[in-house]
Design a protein around this motif. Sequence first.
Motif, mmCIF file in Angstrom:
data_model
loop_
_atom_site.group_PDB
_atom_site.id
_atom_site.type_symbol
_atom_site.label_atom_id
_atom_site.label_comp_id
_atom_site.label_asym_id
_atom_site.label_seq_id
_atom_site.Cartn_x
_atom_site.Cartn_y
_atom_site.Cartn_z
ATOM 1 N N TYR A 123 13.648 19.288 105.194
ATOM 2 C CA TYR A 123 12.111 18.808 104.691
ATOM 3 C C TYR A 123 11.419 19.990 106.160
ATOM 4 N N ILE A 124 10.454 20.770 106.218
ATOM 5 C CA ILE A 124 9.572 21.028 106.776
ATOM 6 C C ILE A 124 8.616 21.105 106.003
ATOM 7 N N LYS A 125 7.860 20.936 105.995
ATOM 8 C CA LYS A 125 6.569 20.128 105.006
ATOM 9 C C LYS A 125 5.513 19.885 105.622
ATOM 10 N N ASP A 126 4.146 20.433 105.024
ATOM 11 C CA ASP A 126 2.985 19.675 105.600
ATOM 12 C C ASP A 126 2.401 20.505 106.993
ATOM 13 N N GLY A 127 3.205 21.471 107.010
ATOM 14 C CA GLY A 127 2.450 21.906 108.743
ATOM 15 C C GLY A 127 1.666 23.246 108.825
ATOM 16 N N GLN A 128 2.578 24.244 109.951
ATOM 17 C CA GLN A 128 2.030 25.212 110.053
ATOM 18 C C GLN A 128 2.448 26.572 110.066
ATOM 19 N N ILE A 129 3.764 26.452 109.196
ATOM 20 C CA ILE A 129 4.600 27.117 109.519
ATOM 21 C C ILE A 129 4.169 28.442 108.652
ATOM 22 N N THR A 130 4.346 29.453 109.635
ATOM 23 C CA THR A 130 4.032 30.940 109.259
ATOM 24 C C THR A 130 5.229 31.988 109.059
ATOM 25 N N GLY A 131 5.041 33.406 108.065
ATOM 26 C CA GLY A 131 6.664 34.222 108.302
ATOM 27 C C GLY A 131 6.942 33.738 106.712
ATOM 28 N N GLY A 138 19.561 29.959 101.898
ATOM 29 C CA GLY A 138 19.450 30.042 100.254
ATOM 30 C C GLY A 138 21.206 29.848 100.345
ATOM 31 N N ASN A 139 21.969 30.366 101.582
ATOM 32 C CA ASN A 139 23.407 29.862 101.347
ATOM 33 C C ASN A 139 23.862 28.497 102.017
ATOM 34 N N LEU A 140 22.312 28.331 102.362
ATOM 35 C CA LEU A 140 22.934 26.095 102.626
ATOM 36 C C LEU A 140 23.460 25.516 101.693
ATOM 37 N N THR A 141 25.039 25.031 100.985
ATOM 38 C CA THR A 141 25.044 25.190 99.477
ATOM 39 C C THR A 141 25.177 23.510 99.734
ATOM 40 N N ASN A 142 24.964 23.360 100.946
ATOM 41 C CA ASN A 142 25.656 21.559 100.857
ATOM 42 C C ASN A 142 24.168 21.227 100.259
ATOM 43 N N LEU A 143 22.776 21.929 100.062
ATOM 44 C CA LEU A 143 21.407 21.182 100.495
ATOM 45 C C LEU A 143 21.418 20.108 99.114
ATOM 46 N N SER A 144 21.204 19.041 99.034
ATOM 47 C CA SER A 144 21.014 18.539 97.627
ATOM 48 C C SER A 144 19.219 17.741 97.749
ATOM 49 N N ALA A 145 18.806 18.671 99.143
ATOM 50 C CA ALA A 145 17.139 19.058 98.904
ATOM 51 C C ALA A 145 16.621 19.927 99.918
ATOM 52 N N LEU A 146 15.818 20.516 99.542
ATOM 53 C CA LEU A 146 15.135 21.894 100.155
ATOM 54 C C LEU A 146 13.816 21.173 99.598
ATOM 55 N N ASP A 147 12.890 21.230 100.763
ATOM 56 C CA ASP A 147 11.272 21.030 100.514
ATOM 57 C C ASP A 147 10.053 22.155 101.880
ATOM 58 N N LEU A 148 10.189 22.896 101.392
ATOM 59 C CA LEU A 148 9.334 24.085 102.845
ATOM 60 C C LEU A 148 7.146 24.097 102.400
ATOM 61 N N SER A 149 7.103 22.426 101.389
ATOM 62 C CA SER A 149 5.821 23.210 100.620
ATOM 63 C C SER A 149 5.238 22.607 101.787
ATOM 64 N N GLY A 150 3.468 23.264 101.655
ATOM 65 C CA GLY A 150 2.033 22.681 102.161
ATOM 66 C C GLY A 150 2.438 23.390 103.380
ATOM 67 N N ASN A 151 2.937 24.433 103.201
ATOM 68 C CA ASN A 151 2.898 25.288 105.197
ATOM 69 C C ASN A 151 1.887 27.075 104.454
ATOM 70 N N ASP A 152 2.522 27.725 105.245
ATOM 71 C CA ASP A 152 1.751 28.960 105.801
ATOM 72 C C ASP A 152 2.562 29.946 104.726
ATOM 73 N N LEU A 153 3.789 29.575 104.959
ATOM 74 C CA LEU A 153 4.390 31.290 104.891
ATOM 75 C C LEU A 153 4.394 32.093 103.359
ATOM 76 N N THR A 154 4.535 33.047 103.696
ATOM 77 C CA THR A 154 4.400 34.615 103.069
ATOM 78 C C THR A 154 5.223 35.851 102.360
ATOM 79 N N GLY A 155 5.578 36.397 101.485
ATOM 80 C CA GLY A 155 6.403 37.280 101.641
ATOM 81 C C GLY A 155 6.181 36.498 100.052
ATOM 82 N N LEU A 156 8.160 37.145 99.569
ATOM 83 C CA LEU A 156 8.323 37.078 98.547
ATOM 84 C C LEU A 156 9.462 35.913 98.344
ATOM 85 N N VAL A 157 10.106 34.935 97.306
ATOM 86 C CA VAL A 157 11.204 34.307 97.406
ATOM 87 C C VAL A 157 12.511 34.849 97.350
#
Length: 227
Positions: A123-131, A138-157
């Motif tokens: 979880y890296i959320k509700d911050g000021q992360i850019t880039g 996407g290769n961290l296949t043991n993840l059961s939760a990924l939350d990058l919401s509420g930042n200033d991320l740009t570009g493509l998924v």
Amino acid sequence: MKKICYILIPFFIMGSHLIADCTAAQTNVGGTCYHTADLDVLVAFATNSGLSTEYGDVIGIGTQNWINGRLTFVGFYSGELSGSIPSEIGNLTELSQLYIFASPLTGTIPSSISSLTKLTALYIKDGQITGTIPSSIGNLTNLSALDLSGNDLTGLVPNSFCNLSTIPTLDLSDNNLCEPYPTACDITNDIGTQDGTCVDCELGELSVNGETCYSQNDLDVLITFAT
């Protein structure tokens, strides 16, 4: 005098057992052995935040859990840190959960985070992360939760996020991410609403970062060279 010596010797021997017997890869902090490389990651966070870098102080930053001298859980909340996420974070190879909530941390998500292969929650959320989002996440296949919401991320998924399309929690909303979204899977709902304005490419062009258009033919030639 001999009696005093005989009395002191047992106390010395007993006291020596109270001193942690650390390995070469560990550091004794307050009688407990910690993996030095893990401590140094916390030092890097503290350095970027202008906090004390003493080992005895960095083990008190945020919420931490250590098992057998390795950092397995860390959470930073509501302004505890500033600066950027250090690239050294990739050294936390036993980390299973990372939570960074409502933090004034700036800068990008370091690509070294892909070394955290034991992560189950990121979880890296509700911050000021850019880039852009590192595709290697996407290769961290043991993840059961990924939350990058509420930042200033740009570009493509990244297309690699299709590897995570079935995990229970995936949230990329409220950033500045751009289409086209990955076509090999349907994660449109997980991407949610985006706040930014994306470049509109002409026919035969493609944006690889959401900001600049490139000739599709030229990109195909570069892909041919790369393979």
